[in-house]
Design a protein around this motif. Structure first.
Motif, PDB file in Angstrom:
ATOM      1  N   ARG A 105      33.230  52.128 -75.462  1.00  0.00           N
ATOM      2  CA  ARG A 105      33.376  53.472 -74.890  1.00  0.00           C
ATOM      3  C   ARG A 105      32.046  53.992 -74.361  1.00  0.00           C
ATOM      4  O   ARG A 105      31.994  54.637 -73.308  1.00  0.00           O
ATOM      5  CB  ARG A 105      33.926  54.431 -75.949  1.00  0.00           C
ATOM      6  CG  ARG A 105      35.302  54.101 -76.489  1.00  0.00           C
ATOM      7  CD  ARG A 105      36.402  54.242 -75.438  1.00  0.00           C
ATOM      8  NE  ARG A 105      36.519  53.082 -74.549  1.00  0.00           N
ATOM      9  CZ  ARG A 105      37.108  51.951 -74.892  1.00  0.00           C
ATOM     10  NH1 ARG A 105      37.639  51.815 -76.080  1.00  0.00           N
ATOM     11  NH2 ARG A 105      37.175  50.962 -74.030  1.00  0.00           N
ATOM     12  N   ASP A 108      31.329  52.156 -71.091  1.00  0.00           N
ATOM     13  CA  ASP A 108      32.179  52.666 -70.005  1.00  0.00           C
ATOM     14  C   ASP A 108      31.660  54.006 -69.486  1.00  0.00           C
ATOM     15  O   ASP A 108      31.650  54.261 -68.274  1.00  0.00           O
ATOM     16  CB  ASP A 108      33.613  52.820 -70.502  1.00  0.00           C
ATOM     17  CG  ASP A 108      34.284  51.483 -70.753  1.00  0.00           C
ATOM     18  OD1 ASP A 108      33.771  50.471 -70.239  1.00  0.00           O
ATOM     19  OD2 ASP A 108      35.291  51.449 -71.478  1.00  0.00           O
ATOM     20  N   MET A 109      31.232  54.858 -70.404  1.00  0.00           N
ATOM     21  CA  MET A 109      30.725  56.160 -69.996  1.00  0.00           C
ATOM     22  C   MET A 109      29.425  56.009 -69.207  1.00  0.00           C
ATOM     23  O   MET A 109      29.222  56.677 -68.187  1.00  0.00           O
ATOM     24  CB  MET A 109      30.493  57.035 -71.225  1.00  0.00           C
ATOM     25  CG  MET A 109      30.035  58.453 -70.912  1.00  0.00           C
ATOM     26  SD  MET A 109      29.936  59.476 -72.394  1.00  0.00           S
ATOM     27  CE  MET A 109      28.700  58.565 -73.330  1.00  0.00           C
ATOM     28  N   VAL A 111      28.428  53.401 -67.450  1.00  0.00           N
ATOM     29  CA  VAL A 111      28.674  52.788 -66.142  1.00  0.00           C
ATOM     30  C   VAL A 111      29.287  53.790 -65.176  1.00  0.00           C
ATOM     31  O   VAL A 111      29.023  53.761 -63.962  1.00  0.00           O
ATOM     32  CB  VAL A 111      29.584  51.554 -66.304  1.00  0.00           C
ATOM     33  CG1 VAL A 111      30.038  51.023 -64.951  1.00  0.00           C
ATOM     34  CG2 VAL A 111      28.852  50.458 -67.069  1.00  0.00           C
ATOM     35  N   SER A 112      30.107  54.694 -65.681  1.00  0.00           N
ATOM     36  CA  SER A 112      30.790  55.642 -64.803  1.00  0.00           C
ATOM     37  C   SER A 112      29.865  56.724 -64.245  1.00  0.00           C
ATOM     38  O   SER A 112      30.174  57.333 -63.221  1.00  0.00           O
ATOM     39  CB  SER A 112      31.945  56.307 -65.558  1.00  0.00           C
ATOM     40  OG  SER A 112      31.457  57.093 -66.634  1.00  0.00           O
ATOM     41  N   LEU A 113      28.722  56.966 -64.904  1.00  0.00           N
ATOM     42  CA  LEU A 113      27.804  58.001 -64.431  1.00  0.00           C
ATOM     43  C   LEU A 113      26.958  57.486 -63.270  1.00  0.00           C
ATOM     44  O   LEU A 113      26.513  56.330 -63.296  1.00  0.00           O
ATOM     45  CB  LEU A 113      26.888  58.450 -65.569  1.00  0.00           C
ATOM     46  CG  LEU A 113      27.569  59.166 -66.740  1.00  0.00           C
ATOM     47  CD1 LEU A 113      26.550  59.438 -67.853  1.00  0.00           C
ATOM     48  CD2 LEU A 113      28.200  60.478 -66.285  1.00  0.00           C
ATOM     49  N   PRO A 114      26.706  58.301 -62.241  1.00  0.00           N
ATOM     50  CA  PRO A 114      25.814  57.877 -61.148  1.00  0.00           C
ATOM     51  C   PRO A 114      24.406  57.610 -61.677  1.00  0.00           C
ATOM     52  O   PRO A 114      23.783  58.498 -62.272  1.00  0.00           O
ATOM     53  CB  PRO A 114      25.843  59.069 -60.181  1.00  0.00           C
ATOM     54  CG  PRO A 114      27.080  59.830 -60.534  1.00  0.00           C
ATOM     55  CD  PRO A 114      27.279  59.638 -61.997  1.00  0.00           C
ATOM     56  N   TRP A 140      19.684  53.827 -66.678  1.00  0.00           N
ATOM     57  CA  TRP A 140      20.536  53.565 -65.538  1.00  0.00           C
ATOM     58  C   TRP A 140      21.081  52.131 -65.571  1.00  0.00           C
ATOM     59  O   TRP A 140      22.230  51.885 -65.180  1.00  0.00           O
ATOM     60  CB  TRP A 140      19.722  53.823 -64.275  1.00  0.00           C
ATOM     61  CG  TRP A 140      20.372  53.471 -62.977  1.00  0.00           C
ATOM     62  CD1 TRP A 140      21.656  53.060 -62.751  1.00  0.00           C
ATOM     63  CD2 TRP A 140      19.750  53.493 -61.690  1.00  0.00           C
ATOM     64  NE1 TRP A 140      21.874  52.831 -61.429  1.00  0.00           N
ATOM     65  CE2 TRP A 140      20.715  53.085 -60.741  1.00  0.00           C
ATOM     66  CE3 TRP A 140      18.471  53.819 -61.246  1.00  0.00           C
ATOM     67  CZ2 TRP A 140      20.440  52.995 -59.396  1.00  0.00           C
ATOM     68  CZ3 TRP A 140      18.200  53.729 -59.889  1.00  0.00           C
ATOM     69  CH2 TRP A 140      19.168  53.318 -58.980  1.00  0.00           C
ATOM     70  N   ARG A 147      27.961  45.069 -71.076  1.00  0.00           N
ATOM     71  CA  ARG A 147      29.339  44.680 -70.744  1.00  0.00           C
ATOM     72  C   ARG A 147      29.440  43.168 -70.564  1.00  0.00           C
ATOM     73  O   ARG A 147      30.400  42.540 -71.043  1.00  0.00           O
ATOM     74  CB  ARG A 147      29.771  45.418 -69.485  1.00  0.00           C
ATOM     75  CG  ARG A 147      31.148  45.040 -68.985  1.00  0.00           C
ATOM     76  CD  ARG A 147      31.590  45.932 -67.834  1.00  0.00           C
ATOM     77  NE  ARG A 147      31.967  47.258 -68.290  1.00  0.00           N
ATOM     78  CZ  ARG A 147      32.390  48.226 -67.490  1.00  0.00           C
ATOM     79  NH1 ARG A 147      32.467  48.007 -66.189  1.00  0.00           N
ATOM     80  NH2 ARG A 147      32.733  49.396 -67.980  1.00  0.00           N
TER      81      ARG A 147
END
Length: 652
Positions: A105, A108-109, A111-114, A140, A147
């Motif tokens: 989790r 995933d969080m 990776v989803s952030l710019p 970053w 992953r």
């Protein structure tokens, strides 16, 4: 050309850039920060080999110093990102459960952030500077490595190779650090090589915004941005740093691909901390233990004349269940057996009968989701140690030292990227061996020779795919006996081997049992195979033992119809040409929870009404109380009819 030399040649370009960066103060012809407005935008010449920029600064000097700054920041970001990402991903993939879910989790969080917004937020809070720039870029870039590592390790978690390592006594730290991290690191290095350009451009972007490398320090990305406005009039401003970035990315890709191929990687600790040699030697041949007794069945099966202290492994009411929709479903139910020192117990049955599960469950070698209950006691001197529920640290003192295992799929057990010698060396070290590599390798070659391999030095240098199935099984035996075990578990050791190789391998196991005074548990589907080796036999069907006793009694006087069916399937040399094999009608039972009665009843030629509703128990049959069967005469309406029915199976 040796593998290390090839790797060094591939990494030479990247090392060259690093050396140039380190020696920039010596190699640079001028001060990279010295301004000379009268010499601005001069083209390449003898005085300025790469020309000057708009402020008159020497481009070659700035390029050399830019290599130092850009590569240093990029290396620091990669080091932090790869270390955190690979460690987090490998630990999560290996441990699984709630640890894996939490890490997944978080990844995933992240990776989803710019990424650039995260970097801007961190630097906006902490301020500009090289240290803060490394922290911002690492936040970053770490998530993709986690992953990749998690996916790689999760795919290996249930592999026979890791089961073999755990059996050899390797703990989580060694399994993750020595065996999983290199496997997870290989694809991460390839990704890191492609990530170099992104990091360099990210650093350049932050520098352009005044949040990265502060002027007047030279930095490749900053040089690219400054030269972009002069592409048409002063090409020498943008092309050299662009070519340098491209060359570094290309060199990193080559090195990453080379490392991903992964020749055998020796442990760095072997070079840094060489200890004095302390390795176990194979035991000298001792007097064989007479195989005059048999094993006990019911909850435990033991020889009539044997003392209780002679029982090395005692299993009582062992059950194994796996989670299914709405609860658990048992694969093995109420299995009990005992193995005496120096003797061999054979567990036989068709595929899916639960024989392998019954043999491996006491040693924690099943899937982590398996629920094991019952008791399995391994005698250690005057006391017995309970194996079911044993803590991981205590299990390491048993697996690989007191207990060895030979698995069925010899090719899947071995790491294809490591040589045979490296596998045996690992077993020697896990068994307590310490010392320099050459000394440990000599012991490994002794073990390979003891396992019947004629040229152990040559075999040690080969890889698993270069050996035949019989040779790989012999290597497995060498690995299994490296810790001088008291008990050897062989799971289908002759599977997929021709008859001649089967006979030789069984003879080898019998010889090692006598010489090393080991007890053995042999799992097989072929009664004809185990008759060469076993002292006692447990016949399994649908997750339960249906007949147990001394080998001679079970083979000569089988009581259970399923045992007779297995014996009838064995080719008989004296049979007339054209004689058809006897077969059992119906399909095999799926599990002990599929029926409340005897699982063999639908296929049994002597079944009566009560067989399908009452669960039979093991009871003594014949004059030998050690010979027990789960099909007593009381299950038929008339004992004489039962004898006639069984006689019909023989054609009498």
């Amino acid at each position: 050309m040796p593998a290390p030399v090839r790797t060094a040649l591939v990494g030479l370009p990247l090392a060259g850039f690093a050396i140039v960066g380190l020696l920039a103060p010596v190699l640079a012809p001028a001060d990279p920060a010295a301004n000379d407005l009268s010499a601005g935008l001069l083209p390449p010449s003898a005085d300025h080999l790469l020309g000057t920029d708009q402020l008159g600064r020497d481009q070659l000097s700035r390029l050399l110093h830019g290599a130092r700054i850009s590569l240093a920041v990029t290396a620091a970001v990669l080091l932090v990102s790869v270390t955190i990402g690979v460690l987090a991903g490998a630990v999560a993939g290996y441990l699984g459960g709630w640890v894996d879910r939490i890490v997944a989790r978080v990844v995933d969080m992240a990776v989803s952030l710019p990424g650039m917004l995260v970097a801007l937020a961190v630097i906006g809070i902490r301020g500009p500077g090289v240290g803060n720039l490394v922290v911002a870029m690492s936040l970053w870039t770490w998530a993709p490595y986690a992953r990749i590592a998690r996916a790689r390790v999760a795919g290996l978690r249930a592999s026979p190779h890791l089961d073999a390592l755990r059996l050899l006594g390797a703990g989580p730290v060694r399994v993750i650090g020595r065996h999983l991290l290199p496997r997870a690191l290989a694809p991460c290095l390839v990704y890191a090589s492609t990530d170099v350009g992104s990091i360099v451009l990210g650093v350049a972007t932050l520098s352009f915004l005044g949040l990265g490398i502060p002027p007047p320090q030279a930095e490749w990305g900053q040089m690219l941005i400054e030269g972009r406005a002069y592409l048409a009039s002063a090409w020498w401003l943008a092309y050299p740093p662009g070519i340098a970035i491209t060359a570094v990315v290309f060199a990193s890709n080559l090195l990453g691909e080379r490392l991903a191929v992964g020749d055998e990687r020796p442990s760095v600790l072997r070079w840094i901390l060489p200890a004095r040699l302390r390795v176990p030697r194979p035991r000298r041949p001792g007097p064989g233990v007479p195989a005059t007794g048999s094993t006990e069945a019911t909850a435990t099966v033991t020889s009539r004349a044997a003392a209780d202290d002679d029982v090395l492994l005692r299993v009582r009411n062992l059950s194994v269940a796996y989670p299914r929709a709405g609860g658990f479903r048992r694969a093995v139910a109420d299995v009990s057996y005992a193995v005496r020192r120096g003797e061999t117990l054979a567990i036989v049955g068709e595929s899916g009968s639960g024989k392998t599960t019954s043999a491996l469950a006491p040693f924690g070698l099943l899937d982590p989701s398996a629920l094991v209950s019952g008791s399995a006691q391994l005698r250690t001197g005057p006391t017995a140690r309970e194996l079911v529920g044993l803590a991981l640290l205590q299990r390491r003192r048993v697996n690989g030292r007191r207990v060895g295992v030979v698995f069925q799929d010899s090719l899947a057990v071995f790491d294809p990227l490591r040589s045979i010698g490296a596998h045996v060396d690992e077993a020697v070290r896990n068994a307590g061996g310490r010392g320099r590599r050459a000394a440990v390798r000599r012991v490994s070659e002794d073990l390979l020779r003891l396992a019947g391999l004629p040229d152990p030095t040559a075999v040690a240098g080969q890889y698993p795919h270069q050996l035949s199935g019989g040779m790989r099984q012999r290597v497995q035996i060498a690995v299994a006996i490296a810790g001088e075990p008291e008990l050897l578990v062989a799971d289908e050791p002759t599977s997929a081997l021709d008859v001649t190789v089967q006979a030789r391998l069984l003879d080898l196991l019998g010889q090692l049992r006598d010489e090393l005074r080991m007890a053995m548990v042999v799992v097989s589907h072929d009664l004809a195979v185990v008759t060469r080796l076993a002292d006692a036999v447990a016949v399994m069907y649908a997750g339960r033992i249906v007949e147990y006793g001394p080998l001679d009694s079970v083979v000569r006087h089988p009581d259970h119809p399923y045992t007779r069916g297995l014996l009838d399937a064995v080719p008989r040399p004296g049979a007339a040409p054209g004689t058809r094999f006897r077969t059992m009608a119906g399909r095999s039972g799926a599990g002990p929870d599929d029926t409340s009665g005897c699982a063999f009843a639908p296929r049994c030629p002597i079944a009566v009404a009560g067989c399908g509703h009452e669960q039979p128990v093991l009871l003594a049959v014949g004059p030998d109380p050690a010979h027990r069967s789960a099909c007593p005469p009381t299950r038929t309406a008339d004992a004489s009819l039962r004898r006639v029915a069984i006689g019909d199976l023989d054609g009498d």
